[in-house]
Design an enzyme around this catalytic site. Sequence first.
Site, PDB file in Angstrom:
ATOM      1  N   SER A  19       0.883  -1.185   0.046  1.00 26.38           N
ATOM      2  CA  SER A  19       0.022   0.080  -0.053  1.00 26.38           C
ATOM      3  C   SER A  19       0.843   1.217   0.054  1.00 26.38           C
ATOM      4  O   SER A  19       0.442   2.224  -0.701  1.00 26.38           O
ATOM      5  CB  SER A  19      -1.063  -0.109   1.144  1.00 26.38           C
ATOM      6  OG  SER A  19      -1.966  -0.960   1.043  1.00 26.38           O
ATOM      7  N   LYS A  68     -10.283  -5.826   9.892  1.00 27.71           N
ATOM      8  CA  LYS A  68     -11.408  -5.426   8.963  1.00 27.71           C
ATOM      9  C   LYS A  68     -12.625  -5.357   9.561  1.00 27.71           C
ATOM     10  O   LYS A  68     -13.482  -4.338   9.957  1.00 27.71           O
ATOM     11  CB  LYS A  68     -11.601  -6.199   7.648  1.00 27.71           C
ATOM     12  CG  LYS A  68     -10.518  -5.917   6.768  1.00 27.71           C
ATOM     13  CD  LYS A  68     -10.832  -6.585   5.425  1.00 27.71           C
ATOM     14  CE  LYS A  68      -9.649  -6.148   4.472  1.00 27.71           C
ATOM     15  NZ  LYS A  68      -9.973  -6.632   3.033  1.00 27.71           N
ATOM     16  N   GLY A 132     -14.588 -13.717   3.908  1.00 26.66           N
ATOM     17  CA  GLY A 132     -15.023 -12.229   4.008  1.00 26.66           C
ATOM     18  C   GLY A 132     -14.863 -11.625   2.707  1.00 26.66           C
ATOM     19  O   GLY A 132     -15.226 -10.586   2.360  1.00 26.66           O
ATOM     20  N   GLY A 239      -4.608 -10.906  -8.882  1.00 23.59           N
ATOM     21  CA  GLY A 239      -5.566 -10.043  -8.181  1.00 23.59           C
ATOM     22  C   GLY A 239      -4.689  -8.574  -7.804  1.00 23.59           C
ATOM     23  O   GLY A 239      -5.071  -7.845  -7.116  1.00 23.59           O
TER      24      GLY A 239
END
Length: 273
Positions: A19, A68, A132, A239
């Site tokens: 990130s 999360k 999830g 992905g």
Amino acid sequence: MSDVPLYAVFGNPIAHSRSPQIHSGFAEQLGDAVRYDARLAPVDDFQGGWRAFVSEGGRGANVTVPFKQQAAVLADQLSDRARQAGAVNTLMVGDSGEVIGDNTDGAGLLLDLKRLEAPLADARILVLGAGGAVRGVLGPLLATGPSELVVANRTVEKATALAELFDAMGHIRGCGFEAIEGTFDLVINATSASLAGALPPLPEILFNEGALAYDMMYGATPTVFLQWAQRHGVRCVDGLGMLVGQAAESWYLWRGTRPDTTPVLEALRADLR
């Protein structure tokens, strides 16, 4: 407190996170000076880590494993897609100091699938797994209008429960791997089997002509699922684009601008190689 806007990604572990590189790429591309950190939060005190971050002037954060669900509890307000996903991967501090939780996973997947010109409207879509990550993408996938969306999982009850949760949005059903029937235009692997180098038990005839096989996992080499799909002669994508896409959606929520994901994705891909 610095005048440079402060953002971060929270996780445990977090050293592996891409990130900071992604958001640095967005900032450079858009000429927008921001600081973006990777923050290791204690497993039992995510809220404490978040409060410390905000006290330093933090304006927003991405949230990854295992926080999360905790982020969803922490938020004062949840977006519709965060409620739908039952998890939050993006936090932001509102104008009045309120904490707003959102989930950009589904938007990130859709952004990447549209970049790839994947079959969506009127397509038969198969999603492997019922964790999830799947819950966060089913709503956006159904919104594209597939003819049918099948959720297949080792534990049948999890797949059918998810399908029932989204039943009002379109043609969706859940089943076990052994009950997969017919062929599909888009097959998305969202199981953790890729991490273990394993393949879900799939029928040999699974893909329509022109189908796309997509694995939410990514790496320097194709996952076991993608290697299997390649042998069936279909287009295969991992992905990494979803990772960049969900980050771009978070950036838009924080900064109000939409970065071009392509150059950042290409830079990440080159690093992986």
